[in-house]
Design a protein around this motif. Structure first.
Motif, mmCIF file in Angstrom:
data_model
loop_
_atom_site.group_PDB
_atom_site.id
_atom_site.type_symbol
_atom_site.label_atom_id
_atom_site.label_comp_id
_atom_site.label_asym_id
_atom_site.label_seq_id
_atom_site.Cartn_x
_atom_site.Cartn_y
_atom_site.Cartn_z
ATOM 1 N N GLN A 85 76.186 43.509 18.584
ATOM 2 C CA GLN A 85 77.639 43.644 18.453
ATOM 3 C C GLN A 85 78.225 44.405 19.639
ATOM 4 O O GLN A 85 79.299 44.053 20.148
ATOM 5 C CB GLN A 85 77.986 44.360 17.143
ATOM 6 C CG GLN A 85 77.724 43.552 15.895
ATOM 7 C CD GLN A 85 78.601 42.314 15.812
ATOM 8 O OE1 GLN A 85 79.671 42.243 16.430
ATOM 9 N NE2 GLN A 85 78.168 41.315 15.057
ATOM 10 N N GLN A 86 77.544 45.433 20.092
ATOM 11 C CA GLN A 86 78.025 46.201 21.248
ATOM 12 C C GLN A 86 78.136 45.311 22.484
ATOM 13 O O GLN A 86 79.128 45.362 23.214
ATOM 14 C CB GLN A 86 77.071 47.366 21.528
ATOM 15 C CG GLN A 86 77.098 48.465 20.480
ATOM 16 C CD GLN A 86 76.018 49.511 20.719
ATOM 17 O OE1 GLN A 86 75.425 49.570 21.792
ATOM 18 N NE2 GLN A 86 75.742 50.317 19.704
ATOM 19 N N LEU A 138 78.403 41.998 22.591
ATOM 20 C CA LEU A 138 79.445 40.990 22.401
ATOM 21 C C LEU A 138 80.846 41.585 22.531
ATOM 22 O O LEU A 138 81.801 40.870 22.856
ATOM 23 C CB LEU A 138 79.291 40.326 21.027
ATOM 24 C CG LEU A 138 77.998 39.516 20.798
ATOM 25 C CD1 LEU A 138 78.011 38.869 19.415
ATOM 26 C CD2 LEU A 138 77.807 38.463 21.877
ATOM 27 N N GLN A 139 80.943 42.898 22.302
ATOM 28 C CA GLN A 139 82.241 43.570 22.426
ATOM 29 C C GLN A 139 82.456 44.160 23.815
ATOM 30 O O GLN A 139 83.435 44.853 24.058
ATOM 31 C CB GLN A 139 82.348 44.665 21.358
ATOM 32 C CG GLN A 139 82.451 44.104 19.943
ATOM 33 C CD GLN A 139 82.296 45.161 18.865
ATOM 34 O OE1 GLN A 139 82.333 46.364 19.148
ATOM 35 N NE2 GLN A 139 82.116 44.728 17.625
ATOM 36 N N GLY A 140 81.513 43.889 24.737
ATOM 37 C CA GLY A 140 81.716 44.295 26.123
ATOM 38 C C GLY A 140 81.039 45.564 26.566
ATOM 39 O O GLY A 140 81.294 46.043 27.684
ATOM 40 N N ALA A 141 80.168 46.131 25.731
ATOM 41 C CA ALA A 141 79.468 47.352 26.147
ATOM 42 C C ALA A 141 78.555 47.047 27.334
ATOM 43 O O ALA A 141 77.936 45.988 27.384
ATOM 44 C CB ALA A 141 78.650 47.911 24.990
ATOM 45 N N GLU A 147 76.400 33.007 23.137
ATOM 46 C CA GLU A 147 77.726 33.424 23.578
ATOM 47 C C GLU A 147 77.834 33.489 25.103
ATOM 48 O O GLU A 147 78.888 33.830 25.635
ATOM 49 C CB GLU A 147 78.077 34.790 22.975
ATOM 50 C CG GLU A 147 78.318 34.767 21.472
ATOM 51 C CD GLU A 147 79.532 33.950 21.077
ATOM 52 O OE1 GLU A 147 80.532 33.964 21.830
ATOM 53 O OE2 GLU A 147 79.479 33.274 20.023
ATOM 54 N N TYR A 184 76.079 35.397 27.310
ATOM 55 C CA TYR A 184 75.828 36.670 27.981
ATOM 56 C C TYR A 184 74.454 36.701 28.657
ATOM 57 O O TYR A 184 74.212 37.495 29.564
ATOM 58 C CB TYR A 184 75.928 37.836 26.987
ATOM 59 C CG TYR A 184 77.337 38.127 26.539
ATOM 60 C CD1 TYR A 184 78.104 39.111 27.162
ATOM 61 C CD2 TYR A 184 77.916 37.411 25.485
ATOM 62 C CE1 TYR A 184 79.403 39.373 26.754
ATOM 63 C CE2 TYR A 184 79.216 37.664 25.070
ATOM 64 C CZ TYR A 184 79.954 38.640 25.710
ATOM 65 O OH TYR A 184 81.239 38.896 25.303
ATOM 66 N N SER A 223 72.271 44.978 9.943
ATOM 67 C CA SER A 223 72.189 45.349 11.357
ATOM 68 C C SER A 223 70.788 45.726 11.825
ATOM 69 O O SER A 223 70.561 45.841 13.035
ATOM 70 C CB SER A 223 73.138 46.523 11.650
ATOM 71 O OG SER A 223 72.802 47.649 10.857
#
Length: 263
Positions: free
Chosen positions: A80-81, A83-86, A105, A107, A151
């Protein structure tokens, strides 16, 4: 004739000096191209903490100018990090589905991935405890620590195993969810739960617990650890160097020492 020789001598010296400088510049350029330096961030499953920290030390003996920063946690949370741009340069997951979502996705490119390690799911209890002796008598426990299956891959594998053993329904009310396997291990060590389900490799790191059973391989999905390099890194040489080093025989010996199975 002699005067012509003396007139040509400075020209010859100049040309030779220029050529020499060019060679030096070329060699310096080549050396600069070979330098591997910078900082990379590796997002990795919490179960890899000890092994990766040792691997990193060996890596730095070969590449002293590269700083490796680790971001350890549950693979689902790490996914999740990302995918959220971390920021991350490599993703080392304990779960194939979480890893594949990052690939899907865009990345990580499929050609920059490898299934590197395998692990086992085990049942652990506090040292000298006799309340639970196997998965078969897990109903005797009042509380059971497992990773949050939303998770934490180990939690997801645990739920699969319980369901395939036909004991999930009678155990669900006893679950104490943790953010990663290391927290499950801590719950068991401190006797805050009667039993817990962790990876075999995590169990090997603790003297305060006992392994009483191993989940049958066919009771859950294979515990595979895929590794990949993320697109858009600021330090491609350092990223590639670490990616390749983790797959080396030297690193493999470290993973074996910590109980991982090399794919």
């Amino acid at each position: 004739m002699n005067s012509l020789k003396y007139m040509l001598l400075p020209v010859l010296i100049f040309v030779m000096a220029a050529c020499g400088n060019g060679d030096t510049a070329d060699k310096s350029g080549e050396a600069a191209e070979d330098v591997v330096e910078g900082t990379i961030t590796v997002s990795a499953a919490a179960s890899l903490v000890d092994a990766l920290e040792e691997v990193s030390e060996l890596f730095n003996e070969k590449y002293p100018d590269v700083q490796v920063d680790f971001n350890f946690g549950g693979s689902g949370a790490l996914m999740q990090q990302i995918l959220q741009g971390a920021p991350a340069d490599l993703f080392f997951s304990a779960n194939e589905s979480h890893f594949e979502e990052v690939v899907d996705e865009g990345y990580i490119d499929e050609e920059n991935t490898v299934d590197l390690l395998r692990n086992e799911i085990v049942l652990v209890v506090p040292e000298d405890s006799s309340t639970v002796t196997s998965f078969d008598d897990l109903e005797n426990a009042e509380s059971i620590g497992i990773g949050n299956p939303e998770s934490v891959p180990a939690g997801e594998y645990s739920m699969e195993a319980f369901e395939n053993m036909n004991i999930l329904e009678e155990l669900e009310s006893k679950f104490i969810f943790a953010t990663d396997v290391r927290q499950v291990l801590n719950y068991v060590e401190t006797e805050n739960v009667d039993a817990g389900v962790v990876y075999h490799t995590d169990a090997l790191t603790s003297d305060g617990i006992e392994v009483v059973d191993t989940a049958p391989e066919d009771s859950h999905s294979p515990v595979v650890y895929p590794l990949g390099t993320l697109n858009g890194t600021d330090n491609p040489k350092a990223q590639r160097a670490f990616y390749e080093f983790v797959q080396s025989e030297e690193a493999g010996e470290v993973f074996n020492d910590y109980g991982f199975i090399i794919e």
